[in-house]
Each structure stands twice: as C-alpha cells, then as structure tokens.
Design a protein around this motif. Structure first.
Motif, PDB file in Angstrom:
ATOM      1  N   ILE A 109       5.679  15.379 -20.190  1.00  0.00           N
ATOM      2  CA  ILE A 109       4.373  14.880 -20.656  1.00  0.00           C
ATOM      3  C   ILE A 109       4.573  13.592 -21.474  1.00  0.00           C
ATOM      4  N   VAL A 110       5.627  13.559 -22.261  1.00  0.00           N
ATOM      5  CA  VAL A 110       5.923  12.344 -23.049  1.00  0.00           C
ATOM      6  C   VAL A 110       6.125  11.151 -22.097  1.00  0.00           C
ATOM      7  N   VAL A 111       6.874  11.376 -21.025  1.00  0.00           N
ATOM      8  CA  VAL A 111       7.109  10.292 -20.047  1.00  0.00           C
ATOM      9  C   VAL A 111       5.782   9.858 -19.430  1.00  0.00           C
ATOM     10  N   ASN A 112       4.965  10.829 -19.109  1.00  0.00           N
ATOM     11  CA  ASN A 112       3.676  10.516 -18.473  1.00  0.00           C
ATOM     12  C   ASN A 112       2.768   9.723 -19.420  1.00  0.00           C
ATOM     13  N   ILE A 113       2.770  10.124 -20.694  1.00  0.00           N
ATOM     14  CA  ILE A 113       1.952   9.408 -21.687  1.00  0.00           C
ATOM     15  C   ILE A 113       2.466   7.972 -21.827  1.00  0.00           C
ATOM     16  N   TRP A 114       3.775   7.850 -21.891  1.00  0.00           N
ATOM     17  CA  TRP A 114       4.400   6.518 -22.005  1.00  0.00           C
ATOM     18  C   TRP A 114       3.962   5.634 -20.836  1.00  0.00           C
ATOM     19  N   ARG A 115       3.841   6.221 -19.675  1.00  0.00           N
ATOM     20  CA  ARG A 115       3.468   5.437 -18.491  1.00  0.00           C
ATOM     21  C   ARG A 115       1.970   5.152 -18.426  1.00  0.00           C
ATOM     22  N   GLU A 116       1.164   6.064 -18.959  1.00  0.00           N
ATOM     23  CA  GLU A 116      -0.289   5.940 -18.750  1.00  0.00           C
ATOM     24  C   GLU A 116      -1.059   5.281 -19.890  1.00  0.00           C
ATOM     25  N   PHE A 117      -0.511   5.297 -21.110  1.00  0.00           N
ATOM     26  CA  PHE A 117      -1.331   4.800 -22.217  1.00  0.00           C
ATOM     27  C   PHE A 117      -1.726   3.330 -22.042  1.00  0.00           C
ATOM     28  N   VAL A 142      -8.181  12.776 -13.560  1.00  0.00           N
ATOM     29  CA  VAL A 142      -7.995  12.890 -12.098  1.00  0.00           C
ATOM     30  C   VAL A 142      -6.574  12.478 -11.733  1.00  0.00           C
ATOM     31  N   ALA A 143      -6.093  11.363 -12.315  1.00  0.00           N
ATOM     32  CA  ALA A 143      -4.735  10.897 -12.003  1.00  0.00           C
ATOM     33  C   ALA A 143      -3.700  11.937 -12.432  1.00  0.00           C
ATOM     34  N   SER A 182      -0.841  14.146 -10.334  1.00  0.00           N
ATOM     35  CA  SER A 182       0.505  13.596 -10.580  1.00  0.00           C
ATOM     36  C   SER A 182       1.536  14.264  -9.692  1.00  0.00           C
ATOM     37  N   PHE A 183       2.467  13.471  -9.226  1.00  0.00           N
ATOM     38  CA  PHE A 183       3.524  14.034  -8.400  1.00  0.00           C
ATOM     39  C   PHE A 183       4.895  13.445  -8.745  1.00  0.00           C
ATOM     40  N   ILE A 184       4.929  12.109  -8.846  1.00  0.00           N
ATOM     41  CA  ILE A 184       6.226  11.415  -8.875  1.00  0.00           C
ATOM     42  C   ILE A 184       7.101  11.847 -10.055  1.00  0.00           C
ATOM     43  N   THR A 201       3.083  19.403  -7.135  1.00  0.00           N
ATOM     44  CA  THR A 201       4.481  19.610  -6.745  1.00  0.00           C
ATOM     45  C   THR A 201       4.651  20.970  -6.060  1.00  0.00           C
ATOM     46  N   HIS A 202       3.895  21.931  -6.525  1.00  0.00           N
ATOM     47  CA  HIS A 202       3.981  23.263  -5.913  1.00  0.00           C
ATOM     48  C   HIS A 202       3.434  23.225  -4.479  1.00  0.00           C
TER      49      HIS A 202
END
Lengths: 493, 319
Positions: B184-192, B246-247, B251-253, B272-273
């Motif tokens: 989640i930290v990585v995702n926040i870093w990418r999306e903020f 929505v994004a 999320s997948f990558i 992913t599932h």
C-alpha cells in the motif's frame, strides 16, 4: 495328437523369422544409441566425441533444404538467469536454420519460463497459436489432453524413439499417443561454497549427504557466520520452486502421487503422507525454527539466489551446471573489490549429488523441454506448414543442436548428442558437468497429467508458503494441499 | 365520453412525442454518423467481452478440457466463490488496499497541492520531482521497490542495521502481516502525484477575491481553508477520490510483480486473484464469475463518478 508337417514348420519358421527381422529393424525394438545401464561420468566421457553427424543432410531427408514455406514458432528462450554462452548458441541456431533453409520464412518468438504457459494458453483460446512451440516438460500433457497438439514422434523427423530418454518420452505421451519430441533434459545438482563450509567448521569438500544434513549444515553456517545456509525457493507461479522442493519431497519418500514409483498410477494423493510432511517439516525447520535460509525465499526465484551466492552470502543451493558460467558472467560485470570477492567464491564453488532422504533415496526432477506441432484450427490463419515445422524440429532435436542448445545448463534430448565432439568439448570446458549427468538416472518426471502445472506451480508453492508463514501448521498445510489436489483431480471448481 | 376522449388525447400525445424524437434524430443524423464508428468499436471490444464473461461465469472449465467443451453449472461458480474462505480473505485485502491507498493518496496529494499552491523559489522544480513516481513505469517501480524492501538485502534494512536500529533487516514483503501495508505504501507513493495534480487544478479555480475578503474579515488560515477553499474543491475532490478508488480496485501491476499475491495469499486482491484463477489455474468460469461481481462494484462506483461529474456540469451551467 496334433501333427506338425515339414511344410507347416518351414512356413511358421519363415513367418517368425520375417517378423523378428522386421521388429528388429523397426524402431520398436531399436537399441538405444547409448547404454543407459552403464550410465556414469566415466561412461559419458568414453562415448563423447565418438561419432559425427550431418545435421543438414539428416534434416534434408525430412524437409528438402530448398523447401519454401513460412513458420511461426514460440519457444522458452534464455532469460536473466542463463549464461551468455547459451545466449550465443540460441543466436547461432536461428542463424544456422535460416542459412540451411533460406526459403523458410521463420517468425520466432522467445518467452520466459514463467510467461510462456500463460501466453500460449491465451493464444490457444483465440485460435492464434504459433504453428510450432517448444514448451517446458510440465506443459505438454495439458495441451495434448485438450486436443491442441498434433501427434508427433521422433520417427516423424528422422529419428528413433529410442534416441531419447524413456522418462522424457513419457512426458510427451498422452493416452498412448506421442505428441512431441524432447529437446533437452536436465537434472540439477547440489552446489556449495567450500570457503563458507570451512569457515563454518564443516568439511569443505564434503557436501551434506542427506536432507537432514542440509538442515544441520544450514543452521551451522547461519549460526557461525550470520549468513544464509541453504538457498530455499518458495515463490508461487515460478518453476524454480517445484524444481527445488520436489527432490526433497521424493527423497523423504513422499510425493504428490506415486510419481516416484517405477510405474506410477497417479491414483492416490500422497501430499499429506507422513513422508511428505517430514519433507515440509525440514523446510519449516530451516525457515522458521532456525532462520537459516534467506527470509526472501517466499518472493525469490533462483535468479535471486545467484547474486547472493556470488556475494558469498549463501552457502548451498540447488541449480544447473550453468550456474558456474552465470557466476563467471556476473563476476565480469563486478568492479573493484567486488570482483575479487566474486572470484574467491567462484574458486570455492563445488558441485555434488543432491542429498538423499533418511532411507538413502536420492531424487531430482527430470526436467527439460519438448517441441510440438499445433493443429491447424488453433493456429493464426488456420494453416500449419508441416514441412517447415518438421525442419526446425529436426534441427533442434538433432544430436548437434540438442547438445549445443543445452550446452551449459542441461543435457541433449537426443541421446546421440552425448556422442558428438561438442559433448567432449563441453566436458572439458564446463566445470562440474559430470555431476549433473550423474544425476540423470535419479531423475523423476513430473506427473504426466493435465493438472500438473497447477499442482506444481500453485498448489505445492502454496503449501510451502502456508507452512513457512505460519498461516497453517505443517500438518494443516500438507492436508490443505492434499485436499486441493483431490478436488482438482475430481473436477472441482 | 370523457374517458374515450382522454385516451385519444394520451394516444395523440404519445404519437406526437414519438414523431418529435424521430424528427430530432433525423435532424441530428450527421451527429449519429460521427459517433457510429466509436459505438461499433465499443460494441466489439467492450460489449461482447462483457456478454461473453457473463456467459462464461455459468460454466465449469476443468484443466483437461478445451474452453469450447465447457460444462454448464448454473450459479455454482457464484456459490463456490461466496462460500470459499479465499474469497473473503481476498475481498478483505481488496477493501483494505482500496480504502487505504485511496485515502492516503488523496490526503498526501491534497497536502502537496496546498503546499505547492503558495509561491516560493523552486516550486516548479519541486512539482516536477513530485510527479516522477506517477510518470515512471509501474513495472519498473515495482521491481525497484522489491529491492528496496528485500527482506535480506534491501536498502531500508541495510540502513536500519547500519544505524544499529535493527538487528536484522525488517521483513516487509515475506510476512503475511506486513506485506499488504508495504505494498500500500508503494501504491500511495505512485498515486499521490495524481491527486496532487487534480487538486492543484482545483485550487486554481478558488476565487482570490473571496480569500482576500475573508482575510479582511479576520478569518485565520484554517477558517479560510475550511470555509472558502474547501467548499470550492468539493466536486474535484469527489471526482479524484472516485477515480483513485476505481484505479485501486483495478490494481494489478504492483502486487503481482512484487509478490504474486503471496505469501500465503496475504497480498492477493481481486484482480490478481482473478488473473491467477484464469491464467494460472484455467478456471475461466470461476474467474468470469469473479469478474462479473467486480464489474457490478465498479459500475456502482462509475455511477457515482458520473453523478459527481454531472453535478459539476450543472453547477458550472448555473454559475
């Protein structure tokens, strides 16, 4: 009393003689080109370089060299964990094929081990598959059972079934019909760093004899030196995991089914047998109890272990002989003091047989790849250029190229490859090759079932992860995996 | 007599309305012709896959059979999903992932937008630097973060051990309890940065005169923000949050590349599932049923998104 006349006896004799001659001259009773019963490093050395083969001449009998056609071809290619030497041989192969068959328009596509199955399955659903494909040994049965592949046996491309390992032929046979030809067959070996062994108080020239010893050695290395002992790999959806865990499972006497038996039936699920649980417990002991393996084992692949080994941060691992060449390639890229450190590791790299289980049972995955031809209805454009497909298959599975394409990391699918001059050259230039060829007789193929990819790539790694993360106990993880296999075999959702 | 005339009147009105619609359609025939190619493409690449996914969700697709030999099982796939333990685990992960990623990306992005709204030296450079996580490839970012987090040789672990703050490198992505927060930290870093750009655009629409007037009236910074700035940003905030949600739901990558959903399903989210079910296990039917459920959820979010957008347009129109 029944009387036998002279005429009748002569007739019967003539018929039986003719039958015997025809069977002996046919492929059914053809002798293998090498004597598998004598298999040893010495025997392999004795046959290397004893025969010459004319690849173009042999393949011309299958597909004329001036044949004009078009071929789409996907293959499991080289990836980041392979040595540069192998990369060069792949380039050479396609260059040679184009030179040998200048009128065949070849459209090849290389995919990595982990991507190939997904992409190929998707292409098949859209009837957009290539005309020919080279798949990992695990995949052939799945596609044969679904009816995507054309029957294809070595005789169709000028060779004999006996020219290939019997175990490899089992992996391309479904319901009594052969659907492909093995290109290469591999068995891995046990690799250790002698310097780490010495510093940890272990005999630097003596690898662990049993898997219980691996657990002990791994702990000793970790406790004394603070580095990882054994390179455990437990990532999901990666071929590296079953290739490293299954030898352990079989050595303890376990299995998914009875695939380690001489004539497997695949009827009974053995993943939760006491022996299988003992193998899982050994991994648990190393990861959880002793913390003597990389913590990153759950997300790592073997390619991640290689730099750790080269950096002197890993004592033992299971891998190909090609890892020696990979280390040399990586060492060339290192700079400053790292280069010297890497050289020290390479100088101390040792190969040995994979350890046995408590009862002396030694096992290794009989791996490799096979090459197949698709049925036209699943191919883009609805046509398969069979002569073109057979031309590339003949070349790849020839003694020459099945050896060259497996030069550093594997063994030729065509047993005649062991007789070529390149095998002799390889024995002299590739260090530790004789260890992995010595492991071949211990090779056990994955179950020849369409469900095998899911079992090996998902269920078995899941079992490991469930136990190693503490999400389940060892017993629960094994029982859960066994249930999943039973459900899968029963056609459950 | 009255009833008869009433019915006739209703019929006449209906006919009139119909002819009115037809007349308007005829008048706008050129407009329809312009959008026809787009509609045709959408039917092929969106409508047909949706139809096929719904159809497939009612079939079983065992690994030994081709897809065309699929077996009709009615609602069994849906029942199997809703009664499986993995479904609830994956749904819980998805909710945590979506809510946490959306909330923190938005808050961080909003804060960055407010900070960068003031004029200071180097503002442009700082803004460009902050946008970097959003513009670099998600695949590349995932691999970089995988090494940053590496449980044995990650840079964070190395620094902590070097400083003597930890005996061993912390276990970020190989533990069931820490893997999801780490991703989640990585995702926040990418999306903020996305939220930052959206909110920066929104801040430009806040009338300067109002803020000045509020200041003259004695409002402090917080009061100016809460009573003047924020009300103007309500709609852009809603749209940003919905787009982020929505994004994130899709999320997948990042989870797939960094952990493949592991260890032990701890970082599996719906997408992913679904991917693993379809491509790893060839359970096309079950994967399709999952996709249908996901589609319904996303359509609901989409409805609110369109409503928020329509609200904006109405406001703009009335302004």
């Amino acid at each position: 009393m029944r009387r036998i006349t002279v005429g009748g006896a002569v007739l019967r004799g003539a018929v039986s003689t003719a039958l015997t001659i025809s069977l002996m001259s046919g492929s059914a009773l053809a002798a293998p080109p090498v004597d598998l019963s004598k298999w040893s490093p010495e025997y392999v050395r004795s046959i290397a370089g004893t025969q010459d083969f004319d690849t173009a001449g042999d393949c011309a009998k299958v597909t004329p060299l001036d044949y004009k056609g078009r071929l789409t071809f996907w293959y499991q290619g080289v990836f980041e964990g392979d040595p540069d030497l192998l990369r060069q041989y792949y380039k050479d192969f396609f260059a040679t094929f184009r030179k040998t068959y200048p009128n065949i328009q070849l459209e090849e596509q290389a995919l990595t081990y982990n991507d190939l199955l997904d992409k190929f399955r998707t292409a098949l659903l859209g009837n957009a598959a290539p005309m020919a494909v080279r798949l990992q040994i695990l995949g052939g049965t799945e596609f044969a059972s679904k009816g995507y592949l054309q029957p294809l046996k070595p005789e169709d491309v000028g060779y004999s079934t006996e020219d290939f390992w019997p175990g490899a032929m089992k992996a391309v046979t479904w319901d009594g019909v052969t659907y492909g030809i093995p290109t290469n067959n591999e068995t891995m070996a046990f690799i250790w760093n002698a310097d780490i062994f010495k510093r940890a108080g272990l005999d630097p020239n003596k690898p662990p004899a049993t898997w219980d010893d691996v657990v002990k050695y791994s702990k000793q290395i970790h406790d004394k030196l603070g580095i990882a002992g054994y390179g455990l790999v437990a990532r999901k959806n990666a071929g590296n995991t079953p290739y490293r865990f299954m030898p352990q499972l079989w050595a303890y006497g376990g299995g998914v089914f009875d695939e380690a038996a001489p004539s497997p039936t695949y009827k009974e699920v053995l993943l939760n047998s006491p022996q299988s649980k003992a193998a899982l417990q050994a991994s648990y002991d190393m990861y959880v109890r002793d913390k003597s393996v990389p913590v990153s084992a759950l997300t790592n692949q073997q390619a991640d272990n290689q730099p750790l080994f080269l950096a002197g941060q890993l004592g033992m691992m299971i891998s190909h002989p090609s890892d020696y060449n990979v280390m040399l390639d990586l060492q060339k890229k290192a700079t400053g003091t790292d280069k010297d450190k890497a050289q020290t590791v390479i100088d101390n790299m040792r190969y040995g047989l994979i350890p046995t289980g408590p009862d002396g049972k030694r096992a290794v995955v009989f791996g490799g790849s096979n090459i197949h031809i698709l049925k036209p209805e699943y191919v883009e454009g609805g046509k398969v250029d069979e002569p073109a497909a057979k031309a590339i298959i003949c070349m790849w599975t020839s003694p020459e190229w099945s050896l060259k394409m497996a030069y550093a990391g594997s063994n030729p699918g065509n047993l005649n490859g062991f007789k070529t001059k390149w095998m002799k050259e390889r024995l002299d230039s590739i260090k530790f090759l004789d260890v992995t060829t010595s492991m071949l007789p211990y090779g056990i193929p994955f179950p020849a079932l369409p469900q095998s990819p899911e079992i090996m790539n998902i269920i078995v790694p899941d079992m490991l992860q469930n136990a190693l993360t503490g999400a389940m106990t060892v017993d629960q993880a094994a029982d859960d995996a066994a249930k999943k296999v039973k459900d899968l075999m029963g056609g459950g959702l | 007599m009255t009833i008869v005339s009433g019915k006739a009147e209703a019929r006449r009105r209906l006919q009139s309305a119909r002819s009115d619609v037809l007349r308007k359609m005829w008048e706008h025939r050129a407009d329809y012709a312009y959008v026809l190619p787009a509609i045709a493409v959408m039917l092929i690449v969106i409508a047909y896959p949706i139809y096929y996914t719904i159809e497939l969700s009612f079939f079983n697709t065992p690994p030994g059979l081709q897809l065309r030999d699929k077996i009709f099982v009615g609602f069994n796939n849906y029942t199997a999903i809703l009664t499986s333990g993995v479904f609830w685990q994956v749904t819980f992960n998805t909710l945590i992932w979506t809510v946490a990623s959306t909330f923190f990306s938005f808050v961080l992005g909003f804060a960055a937008a407010l900070a960068l709204h003031r004029d200071f030296v180097g503002r442009g450079v700082l803004r460009a630097i902050l946008i970097i996580p959003w513009v670099i490839s998600a695949v590349a970012a995932s691999y970089i973060w995988k090494w940053i987090y590496h449980s044995d040789f990650g840079i964070i672990g190395a620094i902590l051990v070097e400083l003597g703050w930890a005996e061993r490198p912390p276990n970020f992505i190989d533990s069931v309890s820490t893997v999801l927060p780490s991703l989640i930290v990585v995702n926040i870093w990418r999306e903020f940065p996305f939220a930052m750009i959206m909110m920066t655009a929104g801040l430009q629409t806040v009338p300067e005169q109002l803020l000045r007037a509020a200041k003259v009236d004695g409002a402090n910074a917080w009061q100016r923000f809460w009573h003047v700035t924020f009300p103007h940003l309500r709609n852009v905030s809603t749209v940003t949050i919905l787009l982020l949600a929505v994004a994130n739901f899709n999320s997948f990558i990042i989870p797939w590349i960094m952990t493949g959903g592991g260890p032990s399903n701890a970082s599996h989210i719906w997408i992913t599932h679904i991917y693993e079910l379809a491509f790893g296990r060839q359970r096309w039917g079950v994967a399709s049923a999952y996709s249908v459920l996901l589609f319904i959820i996303l359509m609901t979010l989409g409805y609110f998104y369109v409503r928020a957008l329509s609200g904006n347009e109405r406001k703009d129109g009335s302004a």
